[in-house]
Write a protein that holds these residues in place. Structure first.
Motif, PDB file in Angstrom:
ATOM      1  N   GLU A 113      46.447  30.210  23.486  1.00 11.17           N
ATOM      2  CA  GLU A 113      45.589  29.847  22.365  1.00 11.17           C
ATOM      3  C   GLU A 113      46.130  28.653  21.590  1.00 11.17           C
ATOM      4  N   ASP A 116      43.969  26.180  23.661  1.00  7.83           N
ATOM      5  CA  ASP A 116      42.530  26.473  23.545  1.00  7.83           C
ATOM      6  C   ASP A 116      42.128  26.010  22.100  1.00  7.83           C
ATOM      7  N   ALA A 117      42.869  25.949  21.254  1.00  8.44           N
ATOM      8  CA  ALA A 117      42.680  25.482  19.986  1.00  8.44           C
ATOM      9  C   ALA A 117      42.268  24.273  20.045  1.00  8.44           C
ATOM     10  N   GLU A 119      40.805  22.599  22.453  1.00  8.46           N
ATOM     11  CA  GLU A 119      39.570  22.607  22.993  1.00  8.46           C
ATOM     12  C   GLU A 119      38.502  22.900  22.229  1.00  8.46           C
ATOM     13  N   GLU A 120      38.929  24.012  21.465  1.00  9.96           N
ATOM     14  CA  GLU A 120      37.855  24.560  20.465  1.00  9.96           C
ATOM     15  C   GLU A 120      37.403  23.408  19.557  1.00  9.96           C
ATOM     16  N   GLY A 127      42.242  22.908  27.215  1.00 11.91           N
ATOM     17  CA  GLY A 127      42.634  24.179  27.140  1.00 11.91           C
ATOM     18  C   GLY A 127      43.621  24.509  28.053  1.00 11.91           C
ATOM     19  N   VAL A 405      40.588  26.183  12.467  1.00 15.71           N
ATOM     20  CA  VAL A 405      40.919  26.661  13.865  1.00 15.71           C
ATOM     21  C   VAL A 405      42.475  27.031  13.616  1.00 15.71           C
TER      22      VAL A 405
END
Length: 610
Positions: A113, A116-117, A119-120, A127, A405
């Motif tokens: 996570e 991935d944050a 990439e978010e 990610g 995020v």
């Protein structure tokens, strides 16, 4: 093996395709990978010396001794109102290898996570799934024996480790006394042992890997892992004790466009300029990468004007978004039969015996590192109602997409290790003076996902002229300041209770005599209040990030570099180091910085083919 000698004049006479500013953790990775192509010539400028033989760098059990020495920039923060006006020391590596030569050799990764944050936020390719190959590329993991796994809980899942990378990673041969009680103690508190903490979740208790050569049991860092094996390459040129002072930016065409053409630096009191045909890659770290951009005219016009610097690229984000792991250190008096690193510093006979054991069998205290870690969710360390109130306050202080995020990582349906706990022998608290004849252990507690955001900038100019790289940077982490800081302070205060619970729980409690700092409180009704302790004694965990963060979907509105680490508004210029991380991670950052550099080198090679 020494660095091949070259004079500054001869260095500047070379035709470089790429110039790397900073021969540290990330910079030497990029230089080594780019120079694998014999048609690419790479130059590296490093402000510090090369030092391959100094035991305070090489010997694992002497971790921390290099802080405050000639290998350390010895930075300091501004007075912090949130810390009752205290300034904090901010060590950073000033030596070939950078901070990878000074750190405590902890080797771990964040959670799925965490990345991935990134990439978010719109940073494509950053990610967990995209980064995992680069994590593995940097690493050469040595599997522990079955006996070692059983005795020390040195678990692993082979598919998540690399076996052919430059950085050797290994479990220690043996551990300090507290380690043997760590897993059982955390399990008694409901925190399970994580048997696969490199697979995208480091939640729970575990024994950490270290960046140590398994044959010599010496520190493995970027200078020994990435540079030394490649130092004979004619297309890889390193100049040490060369301080970069400005990136040469030239205007391109009639429009206000800028392109990096070289780097100005000083060596032995003289000024030089090295030219480059493709790119300048800034890898000077979270403190000095933003400073170098500002000194070159990239940054907030207000900051630049105050420093006497002509603005070329208007970007108020340079030097902002500073995030740091905050730490407290509770000190306990231990059973006097235990021997730790503190005792070696005051007892010559013990030190001599430890040196002999290390030199002959690479064992004993000199080979040991702090490896008893645990990552615990905030939701676990406080009652459900308190956690619910906390998440409400977190939601109320969201000011940006990054905040939003980050706030998701505290949702009730997510179990994240937002708090790290680590216990080992020795007095790690700079505010507590050890008493002769007593043995101490320290419980470290560290906030992993801070909401506090600070800044690092060049200082205003003096009467004598514009600011320079030799002026002390204005490091303002803003500890516990603003709405986000209030949330951080609340979490730290509540998390401190669990630190005390760990040390009061058997079997770890069996070797603890009493709490020495803060002094053990008198029996009271309810939970102990650690408010003043946290305010007065929070220190840095030496993990600053974010000051040249990736902008993602928002671009230059919120960031300094794009997701290929190219500086907005300047061609031929990238930043590659911890400063590009837009949000912090639940992990010590060393392995992540190596992975960032591996990915960056791959992208640069892709781009140079176009």
């Amino acid at each position: 093996m020494p660095v091949p000698f070259i004079t500054p004049t001869d260095f500047c006479a070379r035709n470089f395709d790429y110039l790397v500013v900073g021969g540290g953790t990330a910079g030497l990775v990029v230089a080594a990978r780019l120079s694998e192509n014999e048609n690419i010539t790479v130059g590296v400028l490093e402000a510090g010396p090369a030092s391959f033989l100094d035991p305070i760098i090489n010997v694992p059990g002497r971790f921390g001794e290099s802080l405050g020495t000639k290998y350390d920039w010895q930075f300091e923060t501004t007075p912090q109102p949130g810390l009752n006006g205290r300034k904090l020391q901010w060590p950073r590596g000033r030596v070939l290898g950078g901070t990878s030569a000074l750190n405590f050799m902890t080797w771990n990764r964040g959670n799925r996570e965490d990345y991935d944050a990134w990439e978010e936020l719109g940073n494509q390719g950053w990610g967990w799934d995209s980064l995992l190959p680069f994590f593995k590329r940097t690493e050469s993991f040595v599997e522990p024996s079955a006996d070692h796994q059983a005795q020390y809980r040195s678990y692993f899942t082979a598919e998540f480790h690399g076996t052919n990378g430059p950085v050797k990673t290994v479990y220690s041969k043996e551990y300090s006394v507290p380690h043997q009680f760590w897993h059982a103690t955390l399990e008694n508190l409901g925190v399970e042992t994580n048997k696969s903490h490199f697979s995208g979740s480091n939640l729970g208790a575990w024994t950490t890997l270290t960046s140590v050569d398994p044959d010599t049991r010496t520190r493995c860092y970027s200078a020994t892992a990435y540079y030394l094996p490649n130092s004979s390459r004619s297309n890889l040129v390193v100049l040490t004790e060369a301080l970069a002072i400005e990136i040469v930016l030239e205007q391109e065409g009639s429009q206000n466009k800028w392109v990096a053409k070289g780097v100005k630096f000083t060596s032995a009191g003289k000024s030089f300029t090295a030219s480059v045909s493709r790119e300048v890659i800034v890898s000077a770290g979270s403190v000095q990468s933003p400073l170098l951009l500002e000194l070159s005219g990239i940054g907030n016009p207000t900051v630049l004007e105050a420093a006497g610097i002509t603005a070329k690229v208007n970007n108020p984000n340079v030097g902002e978004n500073l995030q740091e792991h905050m730490m407290t250190a509770m000190v306990y008096e231990l059973d006097p039969s235990i021997v730790g690193p503190d005792e070696l510093r005051i007892n010559a006979e013990l030190a001599e015996a430890a040196d002999l054991a290390y030199s002959t069998t690479q064992s004993g205290i000199r080979a040991m590192l702090p490896c008893a870690l645990s990552y615990v969710p905030v939701s676990y360390i406080m009652p459900s109602q308190e956690f619910s109130n906390l998440t409400s306050r977190i939601s109320a202080q969201i000011r940006s997409e990054r905040d939003a995020v980050l706030a998701k990582q505290f949702c009730s349906n997510k179990r994240r290790g937002q708090i790290e706990y680590l216990f080992d022998v020795g007095n790690w608290n700079p505010y507590f003076k050890s008493e002769p004849g007593k043995v101490y252990g320290t419980m470290l507690m560290m906030l992993q996902l801070p909401f506090t955001k600070g800044s690092i900038h060049i200082p205003p100019k003096k009467a004598s002229g514009s600011s320079t790289i030799n002026d002390r940077p204005v490091i303002n982490p803003q500890y516990y300041a603003g709405p986000g800081g209030k949330v951080d302070f609340e979490i730290m205060t509540l998390a401190q209770r669990f630190a005390e619970n760990i040390c009061s729980t058997s079997p770890l409690s069996s070797i603890i005599r009493t709490r020495a700092f803060p002094p053990a409180a008198a029996p009271a009704v309810g939970e102990e209040d650690f408010t003043e302790f946290v305010r007065n004694y929070t220190i840095t965990d030496w993990h600053p990030i974010g000051t040249c963060g990736m902008g993602g979907l928002a671009g230059i509105t919120t960031g300094v570099v794009d997701d290929r680490l190219r500086v907005y508004g300047a061609k031929g210029l990238r930043v590659v180091d911890a400063s590009i991380m837009p949000l912090h991670i639940c992990s010590h950052p060393q392995a992540t910085i190596y992975a960032i550099a591996e990915k960056a080198a791959s992208m640069i090679l892709e781009d140079c083919k176009q």
